[in-house]
Design an enzyme around this catalytic site. Structure first.
Site, PDB file in Angstrom:
ATOM      1  N   CYS A 203       3.363   9.464  -8.575  1.00 43.41           N
ATOM      2  CA  CYS A 203       3.272   9.335 -10.027  1.00 43.41           C
ATOM      3  C   CYS A 203       4.628   8.815 -10.492  1.00 43.41           C
ATOM      4  O   CYS A 203       5.596   8.853  -9.741  1.00 43.41           O
ATOM      5  CB  CYS A 203       2.997  10.677 -10.697  1.00 43.41           C
ATOM      6  SG  CYS A 203       1.263  11.105 -10.763  1.00 43.41           S
TER       7      CYS A 203
ATOM      8  N   CYS B 291      -1.362   8.019 -11.087  1.00 43.47           N
ATOM      9  CA  CYS B 291      -1.245   7.575 -12.475  1.00 43.47           C
ATOM     10  C   CYS B 291      -1.273   6.059 -12.520  1.00 43.47           C
ATOM     11  O   CYS B 291      -0.842   5.389 -11.579  1.00 43.47           O
ATOM     12  CB  CYS B 291       0.003   8.138 -13.147  1.00 43.47           C
ATOM     13  SG  CYS B 291       1.569   7.496 -12.568  1.00 43.47           S
TER      14      CYS B 291
ATOM     15  N   CYS C 218       5.507  -1.111  -5.369  1.00 38.96           N
ATOM     16  CA  CYS C 218       5.880  -0.003  -4.491  1.00 38.96           C
ATOM     17  C   CYS C 218       6.782  -0.502  -3.374  1.00 38.96           C
ATOM     18  O   CYS C 218       6.738  -1.681  -3.009  1.00 38.96           O
ATOM     19  CB  CYS C 218       4.642   0.632  -3.864  1.00 38.96           C
ATOM     20  SG  CYS C 218       3.599   1.507  -5.018  1.00 38.96           S
TER      21      CYS C 218
END
Length: 173
Positions: free
Chosen positions: A12, A88, A96
């Site tokens: 998240c 989320c 990422c």
């Protein structure tokens, strides 16, 4: 996939509530099968007190929980992740890090209980609702016969767990 213990990283943005709850739930439900971790793209630096309250109310361990950066899990020497699951929408949309070993990824969107407005009691109720939703998803994930599925089938199952249809049909409010 084999009978090994699978490492799962829940992400998240702030790593203060949803991902923390998912980490604890998987470590409790997935004993001897999974090791859960959590992190955030922009960690808040603290675990939300209401997340801790919900975990403690259900007698789940809270010792050692902390808000941490996903960078900890992309460094050399970090545990190898078999699964990376965003919880989320904002973390799912971010770039990422590259995870070593090409883990299976999925997105299971949950509302952010940390931003919910209302009275103290309404906030507790909302945290509990999100906790139960995450717990339901974790139980289903834990029941998947990973040893008999190939990567494509596992990815399909994980994506199905995050689909809007699954959110409304398997998770109670």
């Amino acid at each position: 996939m084999s009978d090994k213990i699978f490492n799962v990283l829940f992400l998240c943005t702030g790593n203060s509530a949803r991902s923390i709850m998912a980490e604890v739930l998987l470590n409790s439900f997935g004993e001897n099968r999974f090791k859960g971790y959590s992190a955030g793209s922009r960690p808040s630096g603290h675990v939300n007190p209401l997340a801790l309250e919900v975990l403690q109310a259900t007698h789940l361990p809270t010792d050692g929980l902390r808000s941490k950066s996903w960078d900890e899990f992309s460094r050399p020497g970090a545990p190898h992740m078999d699964f990376v699951i965003t919880l989320c929408d904002s973390a799912a949309g971010e770039q990422c890090p590259l995870w070593p070993g090409q883990p299976i990824t999925a997105h299971w969107g949950f509302e952010d209980p940390s931003t919910f407005g209302g009275s103290a009691q309404e906030k507790r109720v909302f945290f509990d609702k999100i906790f139960r939703q995450i717990a339901s998803r974790i139980r289903i994930f834990n029941s998947l016969p990973l040893a008999t599925l190939d990567r494509v089938a596992i990815k399909r199952e994980l994506d199905a767990l995050g689909s809007p249809a699954t959110r409304t049909s398997t998770i109670t409010s």
